[in-house]
Design an enzyme around this catalytic site. Structure first.
Site, mmCIF file in Angstrom:
data_model
loop_
_atom_site.group_PDB
_atom_site.id
_atom_site.type_symbol
_atom_site.label_atom_id
_atom_site.label_comp_id
_atom_site.label_asym_id
_atom_site.label_seq_id
_atom_site.Cartn_x
_atom_site.Cartn_y
_atom_site.Cartn_z
ATOM 1 N N LYS A 1 39.744 7.552 -95.467
ATOM 2 C CA LYS A 1 40.606 7.674 -94.279
ATOM 3 C C LYS A 1 41.060 6.315 -93.722
ATOM 4 C CE LYS A 1 39.137 12.206 -92.660
ATOM 5 N NZ LYS A 1 38.705 12.979 -91.498
ATOM 6 N N ASP B 1 42.942 15.863 -86.784
ATOM 7 C CA ASP B 1 41.667 16.453 -86.347
ATOM 8 C C ASP B 1 41.635 16.719 -84.833
ATOM 9 O OD1 ASP B 1 40.401 16.716 -88.776
ATOM 10 O OD2 ASP B 1 39.400 14.782 -88.679
HETATM 11 P P1 NAP Z 1 30.257 10.787 -89.469
HETATM 12 O O1 NAP Z 1 31.442 9.896 -89.425
HETATM 13 O O2 NAP Z 1 29.217 10.632 -90.523
HETATM 14 O O3 NAP Z 1 29.526 10.677 -88.017
HETATM 15 C C1 NAP Z 1 28.371 11.432 -87.720
HETATM 16 C C2 NAP Z 1 27.857 11.034 -86.351
HETATM 17 O O4 NAP Z 1 26.709 11.855 -86.079
HETATM 18 C C3 NAP Z 1 27.373 9.575 -86.254
HETATM 19 O O5 NAP Z 1 27.534 9.115 -84.949
HETATM 20 C C4 NAP Z 1 25.881 9.740 -86.604
HETATM 21 O O6 NAP Z 1 25.061 8.712 -86.105
HETATM 22 C C5 NAP Z 1 25.568 11.009 -85.878
HETATM 23 N N1 NAP Z 1 24.368 11.659 -86.396
HETATM 24 C C6 NAP Z 1 24.119 12.024 -87.674
HETATM 25 N N2 NAP Z 1 22.911 12.613 -87.761
HETATM 26 C C7 NAP Z 1 22.377 12.574 -86.516
HETATM 27 C C8 NAP Z 1 21.156 12.998 -85.956
HETATM 28 N N3 NAP Z 1 20.213 13.608 -86.703
HETATM 29 N N4 NAP Z 1 20.923 12.802 -84.631
HETATM 30 C C9 NAP Z 1 21.860 12.198 -83.863
HETATM 31 N N5 NAP Z 1 23.046 11.778 -84.320
HETATM 32 C C10 NAP Z 1 23.308 11.965 -85.640
HETATM 33 O O7 NAP Z 1 30.711 12.306 -89.565
HETATM 34 P P2 NAP Z 1 32.050 12.966 -88.985
HETATM 35 O O8 NAP Z 1 33.099 12.931 -90.024
HETATM 36 O O9 NAP Z 1 32.330 12.406 -87.642
HETATM 37 O O10 NAP Z 1 31.603 14.504 -88.872
HETATM 38 C C11 NAP Z 1 30.621 14.914 -87.934
HETATM 39 C C12 NAP Z 1 30.419 16.421 -88.072
HETATM 40 O O11 NAP Z 1 31.617 17.099 -87.718
HETATM 41 C C13 NAP Z 1 30.061 16.867 -89.495
HETATM 42 O O12 NAP Z 1 29.116 17.911 -89.423
HETATM 43 C C14 NAP Z 1 31.360 17.394 -90.038
HETATM 44 O O13 NAP Z 1 31.168 18.425 -91.000
HETATM 45 C C15 NAP Z 1 31.994 17.979 -88.779
HETATM 46 N N6 NAP Z 1 33.455 17.995 -88.858
HETATM 47 C C16 NAP Z 1 34.071 19.173 -88.686
HETATM 48 C C17 NAP Z 1 35.439 19.232 -88.715
HETATM 49 C C18 NAP Z 1 36.108 20.550 -88.497
HETATM 50 O O14 NAP Z 1 37.296 20.674 -88.828
HETATM 51 N N7 NAP Z 1 35.427 21.519 -87.934
HETATM 52 C C19 NAP Z 1 36.198 18.071 -88.935
HETATM 53 C C20 NAP Z 1 35.532 16.859 -89.108
HETATM 54 C C21 NAP Z 1 34.146 16.830 -89.068
HETATM 55 P P3 NAP Z 1 24.634 7.470 -87.082
HETATM 56 O O15 NAP Z 1 25.883 6.654 -87.245
HETATM 57 O O16 NAP Z 1 23.567 6.806 -86.306
HETATM 58 O O17 NAP Z 1 24.165 8.090 -88.368
#
Ligand code: NAP
Length: 271
Positions: free
Chosen positions: A70, A107
């Site tokens: 991205k 998004d």
């Molecule tokens: P990402 O860039 O990997 O970011 C994940 C975030 O969650 C980071 O801030 C991470 O912290 C934090 N995190 C991970 N595990 C954690 C835990 N056990 N406790 C506390 N914080 C935690 O992922 P993303 O792309 O933003 O996606 C996040 C979620 O949204 C995913 O589950 C993804 O499937 C979902 N999503 C859904 C859609 C949709 O269309 N519905 C679209 C995009 C994403 P650290 O940096 O400290 O690891």
């Protein structure tokens, strides 16, 4: 029937074989009667520039972009929408008539549409977003754009502060997130907590109640433990599938210039 006239769209990512985007897009193209097909391209980290060359060379209808490309794609598009520029992240590439490539991030707008679908008016809402990743930043920026007051909390304070600054939100310490949730009308889980059998909750459930709208971006499972817990407290809940459908629907609309067939798209992934 695929023929020599069939146009191709697709998604690049790695991993990408699990992606629901082909189901969403192909259902949309069928419903719209478009002679288009959408496929998943597994493209290794570092190869985004070659993929964009292929968009031009193959005359693709459009390209969806997922991790890890991205940011690299945002750096290489010829023009960016304000959201993509602010987030430095592109999930949608649209080839323009003059050969240039336009980058967008759907998004945040997809999230707002999913709230509207669920009957939630997000304009001017006080919101708490949990997480500091790409999804959290996109949602925080979009909510801020509706005039809302947005707080963002993540377990690593520097990441929370950077994400909040980028999205025009206020960073809240992870240990203070329950207090911030009490004060908010909308609480959004934008961490992967609760995904695929994980029964942890992103926040103590007594932080929300009947006055809250609780949204979870996780869509696998469709109803996460966090949504179940929030419902048991009387909160109104919105799952992540709607955002997934709407971010793709915005791509379909951008590429076809026609309203997306939301019901057909949702039916393709609801099973
Ligand atoms: P990402 O860039 O990997 O970011 C994940 C975030 O969650 C980071 O801030 C991470 O912290 C934090 N995190 C991970 N595990 C954690 C835990 N056990 N406790 C506390 N914080 C935690 O992922 P993303 O792309 O933003 O996606 C996040 C979620 O949204 C995913 O589950 C993804 O499937 C979902 N999503 C859904 C859609 C949709 O269309 N519905 C679209 C995009 C994403 P650290 O940096 O400290 O690891």
């Amino acid at each position: 029937m695929i023929s020599a006239a069939t146009r191709v769209a697709g998604v690049i990512g790695d991993p990408v074989r699990h992606s629901l985007s082909p189901r969403l897009h192909n259902a949309a193209y069928r419903a719209l009667g478009l002679d288009w097909v959408y496929v998943a391209f597994e493209v290794a980290d570092g190869d985004a520039a070659a993929a964009l060359d292929a968009v031009r060379a193959f005359g693709l209808v459009g390209l969806s972009v997922t991790m890890p490309h991205k940011t690299a794609v945002a750096e290489r598009c010829d023009e960016l929408t304000p959201a993509a520029a602010a987030l430095r992240s592109v999930n949608t590439v649209t080839p323009l008539d003059d050969g240039r490539l336009a980058g967008d991030s759907t998004d945040g707008a997809g999230f707002l549409r999913s709230l509207a679908d669920a009957g939630v008016d997000s304009s001017g809402v006080t919101a708490l977003v949990l997480g500091a990743g790409g999804a959290a930043r996109a949602v925080a920026l979009a909510l801020g754009g509706t005039g809302g007051r947005v707080s963002l909390s993540a377990r690593r304070a520097p990441a929370a502060e950077a994400a909040a600054a980028l999205a025009g939100a206020t960073a809240v310490a992870w240990d203070d997130r329950a207090d911030a949730a009490h004060a908010a009308g909308l609480v959004v889980n934008a961490t992967p907590i609760g995904m695929g059998g994980d029964d942890a909750l992103p926040l103590p459930v007594d932080a929300v109640g009947a006055d809250h709208v609780v949204a979870d971006l996780v869509y696998e499972p469709r109803t996460t433990p966090w949504l179940t817990a929030a419902r048991s407290r009387g909160a109104r809940t919105v799952g992540g599938l709607g955002m997934l459908v709407h971010q793709a629907a915005l791509q379909v609309e951008r590429w076809s210039d026609r309203p997306a067939p939301i019901d057909a798209m949702r039916a393709a992934v609801e099973v």
